[in-house]
Design an enzyme around this catalytic site. Structure first.
Site: not given
Ligand code: TYM
Length: 329
Positions: A111, A194, A197
């Site tokens: 992040k 992966k 969203k």
């Protein structure tokens, strides 16, 4: 009876990765365990702080939960920010979480790389908030995808450390759970990492059949293997990984065979893949359309859920306050 807990962040609509990594297991565990499923709206503030989007995002996850089959008569469904006890436990756990170990967490490093302009303290302490979510109900099992494995390890460490520091056997050590099988990681359709969203590589549970066909058709392929039984490149392996979760063994074997004989027909494979995904998502999408405007129902589910969640959480907080040494005059 085992206590099961899990949550999903309110950062967008749910996709096939959320479904196979988490949601499907949620629905399977409701008959045999005491289940708590929540919407991690506080966690979502670490990356998605826009107040105009937040409520809609929470609603999307709630509607997806219900549409996928989480039954409020069987499971406790609540919104994280409605359960203040979690935030209080987070505060106490932070006193026993060390900067070094938090900064080493894979999700924090990722992040921090993705949003260098906003490396906030919430990102750093994400794992302690997650531990608080789990420990507030003293959960035994936490159904999650593979990407959450490290967070679960940290939760166990924080529980152990709390018990050792205060000399109590209070918190249990919860495990990441997928019915005794390996945890799942569903890849994106773009051949990289992966499905996520916000990665632009997802098939959402609410996608229409047309959208799904279009997305699958666009997935990267090549001219096919030239050497029998060769290893698949990542972007092809990804298509097979999705096929393995949505299709029958017979279908998977058929295309594995084609691959091994250098006779793979990607057009057919994609058609079959899209068809099988649509079979899974259609009933969910229909139910989403049915309930997404039923605000009275959604309000009832979340307010009753918060009340039920508080029964256990308030007891935990009272115990923890006593253990850490707070006393009334
Ligand atoms: P989130 O919103 O990132 O993901 C929610 C769940 O979906 C799983 N998942 C996947 N599984 C397989 N393949 C994928 N491509 C994929 N993408 C997502 C995740 O593993 C997760 O199970 N930190 C959690 C939210 C959370 C939580 C908790 C979970 C907060 N507190 C306490 C369990 C217990 C998360 O990042 O969710």
């Amino acid at each position: 009876m085992d206590i099961v807990l899990s949550g999903i962040r309110s950062t967008g609509k749910l996709h096939l990765g959320n479904y196979y990594g988490a949601l499907l297991n949620f629905t399977k565990m409701q008959d045999t365990s005491k289940c708590y499923f929540f919407i991690a709206d506080i966690h979502s503030l670490t990356t998605h702080p826009d107040p105009k989007q937040l409520h809609q995002n929470v609603k999307n996850v709630l509607v997806d939960y219900l549409a996928a089959g989480i039954d409020p008569e069987k499971s406790v469904i609540y919104v994280q920010s409605d359960l203040h006890e979690t935030a209080e436990l987070y505060l106490y756990l932070n006193m026993h979480a060390y900067m070094g170990e938090l900064a080493k967490t894979a999700s924090f490093k990722e992040k921090a790389r993705k949003q260098p302009e906003n490396v906030n303290a919430g990102l750093l302490t994400y794992p302690t908030l997650m531990a608080a979510d789990i420990l507030i109900h003293n959960a035994d099992k936490v159904p999650v995808g593979k990407d959450q494995e490290q967070h679960l390890e940290m939760t166990r460490k924080f529980a152990r450390r709390f018990n050792n520091f205060y000399g109590v056997e209070y918190f249990k050590e919860p495990v990441a759970y997928n019915f005794g099988k390996e945890l799942v990681k569903i890849p994106g359709l773009d051949g990289s990492g992966k499905m996520g969203k916000s990665e632009g590589n997802a098939i959402y549970l609410s996608d229409t059949p047309k959208e799904i066909e279009k997305k699958v058709k666009k997935a990267l392929t090549d001219s096919g293997p030239t050497i029998p039984n060769s290893v698949k490149p990542d972007y092809i392996e990804n298509l097979f990984t999705i096929l393995r979760v949505v299709s029958t063994e017979e279908v998977v074997n058929h295309y594995e065979d084609q691959w091994n004989r250098c006779e793979i027909r990607y057009g057919d494979l994609k058609k079959q893949l899209a068809e099988d995904i649509i079979k899974v998502t259609t009933p969910i999408r229909e139910r989403i359309l049915e309930i997404h405007n039923d605000d009275n129902y959604l309000r009832k589910v979340t307010s009753e859920g918060a009340e039920k969640a508080r029964e256990r959480a308030s007891k935990t907080i009272a115990d923890v306050r006593e253990i850490v040494g707070f006393k009334k005059f």
